[in-house]
Design a protein around this motif. Sequence first.
Motif, short mmCIF file in Angstrom:
data_model
loop_
_atom_site.label_atom_id
_atom_site.label_comp_id
_atom_site.label_asym_id
_atom_site.label_seq_id
_atom_site.Cartn_x
_atom_site.Cartn_y
_atom_site.Cartn_z
N HIS A 1 0.92 -1.14 0.07
CA HIS A 1 -0.04 0.16 0.02
C HIS A 1 0.85 1.08 0.09
O HIS A 1 0.33 2.26 -0.46
CB HIS A 1 -1.06 -0.18 1.22
N THR A 2 2.08 1.25 0.62
CA THR A 2 3.06 2.31 0.65
C THR A 2 3.47 2.69 -0.65
O THR A 2 3.48 3.70 -1.10
CB THR A 2 4.20 2.19 1.63
N VAL A 3 3.68 1.63 -1.33
CA VAL A 3 4.36 1.76 -2.79
C VAL A 3 3.08 2.31 -3.81
O VAL A 3 3.26 3.17 -4.59
CB VAL A 3 4.67 0.43 -3.46
N TYR A 4 2.09 2.02 -3.52
CA TYR A 4 0.75 2.36 -4.06
C TYR A 4 0.33 3.65 -4.10
O TYR A 4 0.08 4.60 -5.18
CB TYR A 4 -0.48 1.36 -3.83
N VAL A 5 0.41 4.23 -2.69
CA VAL A 5 -0.19 5.43 -2.31
C VAL A 5 1.12 6.73 -2.45
O VAL A 5 0.84 7.92 -2.44
CB VAL A 5 -0.80 5.65 -1.13
N THR A 6 2.37 6.31 -2.33
CA THR A 6 3.42 7.22 -2.30
C THR A 6 3.33 8.34 -3.57
O THR A 6 3.38 9.27 -3.26
CB THR A 6 4.80 6.68 -2.34
N PRO A 7 3.21 7.67 -4.96
CA PRO A 7 3.03 8.67 -5.82
C PRO A 7 2.05 9.79 -5.75
O PRO A 7 2.29 10.94 -6.32
CB PRO A 7 2.76 7.69 -7.24
N TYR A 8 0.97 9.38 -5.27
CA TYR A 8 -0.08 10.57 -5.15
C TYR A 8 0.38 11.45 -4.03
O TYR A 8 -0.03 12.80 -4.13
CB TYR A 8 -1.35 9.86 -4.68
N VAL A 9 1.09 11.10 -2.80
CA VAL A 9 1.63 11.91 -2.01
C VAL A 9 2.59 12.88 -2.59
O VAL A 9 2.63 13.97 -2.25
CB VAL A 9 2.22 11.08 -0.66
N ILE A 10 3.44 12.39 -3.46
CA ILE A 10 4.67 13.12 -3.89
C ILE A 10 4.02 14.03 -5.04
O ILE A 10 4.21 15.31 -4.89
CB ILE A 10 5.53 12.16 -4.96
N MET A 11 2.92 13.59 -5.75
CA MET A 11 2.19 14.59 -6.57
C MET A 11 1.48 15.80 -5.91
O MET A 11 1.79 16.91 -6.21
CB MET A 11 1.31 13.73 -7.46
N THR A 12 1.04 15.48 -4.64
CA THR A 12 0.43 16.47 -4.15
C THR A 12 1.30 17.37 -3.34
O THR A 12 1.08 18.72 -3.42
CB THR A 12 -0.72 16.06 -2.79
N LEU A 13 2.67 16.88 -2.94
CA LEU A 13 3.43 17.57 -2.20
C LEU A 13 4.08 18.53 -3.30
O LEU A 13 4.66 19.63 -3.03
CB LEU A 13 4.40 16.63 -1.41
N THR A 14 4.36 17.93 -4.63
CA THR A 14 5.12 18.87 -5.35
C THR A 14 4.48 20.00 -5.84
O THR A 14 4.82 21.18 -6.05
CB THR A 14 5.29 17.81 -6.69
N ALA A 15 2.95 19.83 -6.11
CA ALA A 15 2.22 20.99 -6.30
C ALA A 15 2.35 22.15 -5.20
O ALA A 15 2.35 23.00 -5.37
CB ALA A 15 0.75 20.68 -6.44
N GLY A 16 2.44 21.73 -3.88
CA GLY A 16 2.55 22.56 -2.76
C GLY A 16 3.86 23.08 -2.57
O GLY A 16 4.14 24.55 -2.38
N ILE A 17 4.93 22.47 -2.95
CA ILE A 17 6.31 23.02 -2.64
C ILE A 17 6.83 23.94 -3.81
O ILE A 17 7.39 24.77 -3.44
CB ILE A 17 7.45 21.83 -2.66
N ARG A 18 6.19 23.86 -5.11
CA ARG A 18 6.11 24.83 -6.08
C ARG A 18 5.77 26.16 -5.81
O ARG A 18 6.01 26.88 -6.48
CB ARG A 18 5.85 24.22 -7.30
N LYS A 19 4.86 26.17 -4.75
CA LYS A 19 4.31 27.57 -4.54
C LYS A 19 4.94 27.99 -3.40
O LYS A 19 4.64 29.37 -3.04
CB LYS A 19 2.72 27.28 -3.90
N LEU A 20 5.94 27.27 -2.69
CA LEU A 20 6.71 28.12 -1.69
C LEU A 20 7.74 29.32 -2.39
O LEU A 20 8.12 29.13 -3.48
CB LEU A 20 7.47 27.00 -1.13
N ASP A 21 8.09 30.22 -1.42
CA ASP A 21 9.10 31.08 -1.97
C ASP A 21 10.50 30.65 -1.47
O ASP A 21 10.77 30.55 -0.42
CB ASP A 21 8.72 32.47 -1.30
#
Length: 272
Positions: A147-167
């Motif tokens: 399950h960790t392998v399965y859900v990790t890409p979705y976590v990375i995708m969400t966090l990537t969108a968040g970190i790109r908004k950081l200054d």
Amino acid sequence: MNGDSMDRETRYSRYFTTASACMVYGFLLVPSIIVMLISLGLVSGPGAGHGMHPTLRLYYDFLSSPAWMASVWHSALIACVAMVLSLGIGMAATYGLERFDFRGKNVIRGMLMAPLAVPAIIISLGIYFYFSTIGLVNSFIGLILAHTVYVTPYVIMTLTAGIRKLDARLEFAAQLMGAGRQRVFWRVVLPQLRPSIIASGLFALLMSFDEVVIAWFISGVQTETLPVRMYSSIQWEISPLIAVASTLLSVLSFFACIVASRVRSADDENTA
């Protein structure tokens, strides 16, 4: 006159679009509403008898059933641990991929995001063949890792969108003031990523709790999850308790979406 005509056309177009959207959403919600009504005894479902009156008897039977409750606890345990592991992997991977340049960066990103492009049945078969050789089939460790392998890409995708908004200048300023890379990450980056972390964590929790294909391949009697039991119930018996399980999953998803929305709204207000 032309202006009034255009305003009228715009109004009618807005009404038509809104009405169409409501009809589509209503059509999609009808199955869930029917299941909820069955769980409350307001609609006669398979194996539930023919009486139609409000009752919580099915909920009592569900909560007092050792088999159903065991599958609920199994799913909750696996989902919570998988969420924590995927958040740890996802935060480290996302920060490294977004803030550092190194050889093989795109290859690593592609490997981490590969489960998004591969059908779940292929992933399940691969995990089953691999875990069967190392003795992790029908084990909680195997289910948690899968399950960790399965859900990790979705976590990375969400966090990537968040970190790109950081200054990034805030991190640079903290380093100029003498803060080390770890201190910058914990004191500057993580507080700003809080909404994305909560949203991705809830997303991972729900996806792991609701996952059925991978669990069907590698779970057993001792590690049966709720979705697997629901699927088995449809195949081998006609139990009205499946309506209760479906309703509880829908309610859990609804509240998780509400919490994620509130957190993001609060963060947007604080940023503004």
